[in-house]
Design a protein around this motif. Structure first.
Motif, PDB file in Angstrom:
ATOM      1  N   LEU A  33      66.239  94.169  33.779  1.00 48.48           N
ATOM      2  CA  LEU A  33      65.834  95.444  33.385  1.00 48.48           C
ATOM      3  C   LEU A  33      65.094  95.522  32.058  1.00 48.48           C
ATOM      4  O   LEU A  33      64.369  96.661  31.946  1.00 48.48           O
ATOM      5  N   TYR A  34      65.391  94.671  31.229  1.00 48.05           N
ATOM      6  CA  TYR A  34      64.450  94.609  29.807  1.00 48.05           C
ATOM      7  C   TYR A  34      64.179  93.141  29.545  1.00 48.05           C
ATOM      8  O   TYR A  34      65.265  92.141  29.366  1.00 48.05           O
ATOM      9  N   THR A  35      62.847  92.795  29.259  1.00 48.70           N
ATOM     10  CA  THR A  35      62.535  91.570  28.983  1.00 48.70           C
ATOM     11  C   THR A  35      63.166  91.300  27.350  1.00 48.70           C
ATOM     12  O   THR A  35      63.175  92.342  26.850  1.00 48.70           O
ATOM     13  N   GLN A  36      62.783  89.719  27.041  1.00 48.02           N
ATOM     14  CA  GLN A  36      63.209  89.730  25.693  1.00 48.02           C
ATOM     15  C   GLN A  36      62.384  90.515  24.797  1.00 48.02           C
ATOM     16  O   GLN A  36      62.554  91.123  23.751  1.00 48.02           O
ATOM     17  N   GLU A  37      60.966  90.794  24.893  1.00 45.19           N
ATOM     18  CA  GLU A  37      60.170  91.359  24.180  1.00 45.19           C
ATOM     19  C   GLU A  37      60.526  92.923  24.089  1.00 45.19           C
ATOM     20  O   GLU A  37      60.402  93.513  23.112  1.00 45.19           O
ATOM     21  N   GLN A  38      61.063  93.336  25.200  1.00 42.38           N
ATOM     22  CA  GLN A  38      61.081  94.963  24.975  1.00 42.38           C
ATOM     23  C   GLN A  38      62.582  95.017  24.286  1.00 42.38           C
ATOM     24  O   GLN A  38      62.731  95.888  23.454  1.00 42.38           O
ATOM     25  N   VAL A  39      63.529  94.127  24.264  1.00 42.40           N
ATOM     26  CA  VAL A  39      64.585  94.148  23.731  1.00 42.40           C
ATOM     27  C   VAL A  39      64.447  93.905  22.315  1.00 42.40           C
ATOM     28  O   VAL A  39      64.705  94.829  21.400  1.00 42.40           O
ATOM     29  N   GLU A  40      63.566  92.977  21.960  1.00 46.56           N
ATOM     30  CA  GLU A  40      63.318  92.769  20.489  1.00 46.56           C
ATOM     31  C   GLU A  40      62.735  93.982  19.742  1.00 46.56           C
ATOM     32  O   GLU A  40      62.874  94.297  18.761  1.00 46.56           O
ATOM     33  N   ASP A  41      61.748  94.624  20.485  1.00 48.40           N
ATOM     34  CA  ASP A  41      60.945  95.914  19.939  1.00 48.40           C
ATOM     35  C   ASP A  41      61.983  96.955  19.787  1.00 48.40           C
ATOM     36  O   ASP A  41      61.994  97.592  18.775  1.00 48.40           O
ATOM     37  N   ALA A  42      62.965  97.132  20.802  1.00 44.92           N
ATOM     38  CA  ALA A  42      64.007  98.004  20.523  1.00 44.92           C
ATOM     39  C   ALA A  42      65.009  98.019  19.191  1.00 44.92           C
ATOM     40  O   ALA A  42      65.180  98.745  18.536  1.00 44.92           O
ATOM     41  N   ASP A  83      73.615 103.171  35.560  1.00 46.03           N
ATOM     42  CA  ASP A  83      75.061 102.763  35.618  1.00 46.03           C
ATOM     43  C   ASP A  83      75.335 101.410  36.485  1.00 46.03           C
ATOM     44  O   ASP A  83      75.637 101.469  37.897  1.00 46.03           O
ATOM     45  N   ARG A  84      74.959 100.309  36.118  1.00 47.96           N
ATOM     46  CA  ARG A  84      74.971  99.031  36.834  1.00 47.96           C
ATOM     47  C   ARG A  84      75.844  98.100  35.937  1.00 47.96           C
ATOM     48  O   ARG A  84      75.745  98.350  34.590  1.00 47.96           O
ATOM     49  N   TYR A  85      76.272  97.041  36.391  1.00 52.67           N
ATOM     50  CA  TYR A  85      76.959  95.830  35.630  1.00 52.67           C
ATOM     51  C   TYR A  85      75.639  95.056  34.919  1.00 52.67           C
ATOM     52  O   TYR A  85      75.046  94.356  35.446  1.00 52.67           O
ATOM     53  N   ILE A  86      75.808  95.009  33.636  1.00 54.15           N
ATOM     54  CA  ILE A  86      74.659  94.257  33.169  1.00 54.15           C
ATOM     55  C   ILE A  86      74.881  93.192  32.173  1.00 54.15           C
ATOM     56  O   ILE A  86      76.269  93.062  31.913  1.00 54.15           O
ATOM     57  N   PHE A  87      74.188  92.256  31.864  1.00 58.83           N
ATOM     58  CA  PHE A  87      74.600  90.911  30.763  1.00 58.83           C
ATOM     59  C   PHE A  87      73.137  90.630  30.323  1.00 58.83           C
ATOM     60  O   PHE A  87      72.025  90.865  30.522  1.00 58.83           O
ATOM     61  N   GLY A  88      73.592  89.692  29.299  1.00 65.40           N
ATOM     62  CA  GLY A  88      72.648  89.422  28.502  1.00 65.40           C
ATOM     63  C   GLY A  88      72.455  89.953  26.854  1.00 65.40           C
ATOM     64  O   GLY A  88      73.112  91.087  26.804  1.00 65.40           O
ATOM     65  N   TYR A  89      72.143  89.449  25.965  1.00 67.58           N
ATOM     66  CA  TYR A  89      71.806  89.870  24.679  1.00 67.58           C
ATOM     67  C   TYR A  89      73.361  90.101  24.160  1.00 67.58           C
ATOM     68  O   TYR A  89      73.475  90.896  23.464  1.00 67.58           O
ATOM     69  N   GLY A  90      74.099  89.202  24.382  1.00 64.23           N
ATOM     70  CA  GLY A  90      75.568  89.504  24.082  1.00 64.23           C
ATOM     71  C   GLY A  90      76.616  89.751  25.054  1.00 64.23           C
ATOM     72  O   GLY A  90      77.747  89.568  24.911  1.00 64.23           O
ATOM     73  N   MET A  91      75.978  90.636  26.025  1.00 70.38           N
ATOM     74  CA  MET A  91      76.753  91.325  27.370  1.00 70.38           C
ATOM     75  C   MET A  91      77.115  90.044  27.820  1.00 70.38           C
ATOM     76  O   MET A  91      75.974  89.275  28.523  1.00 70.38           O
ATOM     77  N   ASP A  92      78.225  89.973  28.846  1.00 71.65           N
ATOM     78  CA  ASP A  92      78.332  88.726  29.441  1.00 71.65           C
ATOM     79  C   ASP A  92      78.767  88.998  31.046  1.00 71.65           C
ATOM     80  O   ASP A  92      79.022  90.434  31.195  1.00 71.65           O
ATOM     81  N   TYR A  93      78.474  88.037  31.912  1.00 66.39           N
ATOM     82  CA  TYR A  93      79.286  88.000  33.090  1.00 66.39           C
ATOM     83  C   TYR A  93      80.169  87.129  33.352  1.00 66.39           C
ATOM     84  O   TYR A  93      79.958  85.918  33.003  1.00 66.39           O
ATOM     85  N   GLN A  94      81.539  87.199  33.366  1.00 60.91           N
ATOM     86  CA  GLN A  94      82.481  86.273  33.351  1.00 60.91           C
ATOM     87  C   GLN A  94      82.518  85.493  32.365  1.00 60.91           C
ATOM     88  O   GLN A  94      82.857  84.105  32.352  1.00 60.91           O
ATOM     89  N   GLY A  95      82.415  85.858  31.115  1.00 64.56           N
ATOM     90  CA  GLY A  95      82.295  85.023  29.696  1.00 64.56           C
ATOM     91  C   GLY A  95      81.089  84.129  29.634  1.00 64.56           C
ATOM     92  O   GLY A  95      80.649  83.458  28.811  1.00 64.56           O
ATOM     93  N   TYR A  96      79.880  84.258  30.632  1.00 67.54           N
ATOM     94  CA  TYR A  96      78.798  83.506  30.559  1.00 67.54           C
ATOM     95  C   TYR A  96      77.639  84.492  30.265  1.00 67.54           C
ATOM     96  O   TYR A  96      77.794  85.764  30.680  1.00 67.54           O
ATOM     97  N   TRP A  97      76.314  83.820  29.994  1.00 66.69           N
ATOM     98  CA  TRP A  97      75.010  84.569  30.044  1.00 66.69           C
ATOM     99  C   TRP A  97      74.772  85.519  28.871  1.00 66.69           C
ATOM    100  O   TRP A  97      74.042  86.372  29.091  1.00 66.69           O
ATOM    101  N   ARG A  98      75.916  85.633  28.021  1.00 68.54           N
ATOM    102  CA  ARG A  98      75.634  86.478  26.539  1.00 68.54           C
ATOM    103  C   ARG A  98      74.331  85.933  26.115  1.00 68.54           C
ATOM    104  O   ARG A  98      73.484  86.469  25.583  1.00 68.54           O
TER     105      ARG A  98
END
Length: 185
Positions: free
Chosen positions: A18-27, A159-174
């Motif tokens: 949904l958002y690349t690393q560059e987009q997240v860092e800009d935000a 409204d979707r289940y998201i992960f990355g940048y701290g958010m996880d999927y079953q404890g993984y992918w933060r």
């Protein structure tokens, strides 16, 4: 119980970015500018909400170029599952909050029950002002309080289940380098 790492890898491989690393860092940089405008002269106490807020708060703090104190608290409703339950305080704020400006940093504003409970706790502890910042605000009509928003928001998502940048999927992918949505959710 062993974790099926092949499944965990497949989740990432099939996820929608949904958002690349560059987009997240800009935000994060834009949020830091707004936080600086509001809090640079208030000697704030900034809390990362563990575990989700760890990555985001760490990145955010490096962009705040004014005196502040930082710490953490740990309250959760998810316990490595995909749906929330009762609020579970693992580590409440240990600092004195009376008379302080407090900024609570979390990964996501989904339904907002956890964030609302944390803010209420800080207010009851005598904080002069309690503000919140989230990396992602999930857009839907199930907020704990109608119209609930964070004071500082980096990004919005459907409204979707998201992960990355701290958010996880079953404890993984933060640690995922961007924000991803689980395929089919």
């Amino acid at each position: 119980m062993s974790t099926d790492l092949d499944h965990i890898q497949k989740v990432f491989d099939e996820a929608d970015c949904l958002y690349t690393q560059e987009q997240v860092e800009d935000a994060i940089r834009r949020m830091a500018e707004k936080i600086t405008e509001k809090l640079a002269d208030k000697n704030p106490l900034i809390f990362a909400v563990m575990n989700g807020g760890l990555v985001f708060c760490g990145k955010l703090l490096t962009h705040l170029k004014f005196p502040l104190e930082s710490s953490y608290m740990h309250a959760t409703r998810y316990r490595n599952t995909t749906s929330g339950g009762e609020l579970d305080w693992k580590v409440p704020p240990l600092q004195e909050l009376a008379g302080r400006t407090v900024l609570v940093i979390d990964d996501i504003l989904d339904e907002g029950h956890t964030l609302a409970a944390i803010i209420e706790h800080c207010e009851q502890a005598g904080a002069k002002e309690v503000l919140s910042g989230v990396l992602v605000d999930k857009i839907h009509d199930r907020k704990a309080r109608p119209g609930q928003k964070s004071d500082f928001t980096g990004l919005e998502c459907k409204d979707r289940y998201i992960f990355g940048y701290g958010m996880d999927y079953q404890g993984y992918w933060r640690n995922a380098p961007g924000i991803y949505a689980l395929k089919g959710h």
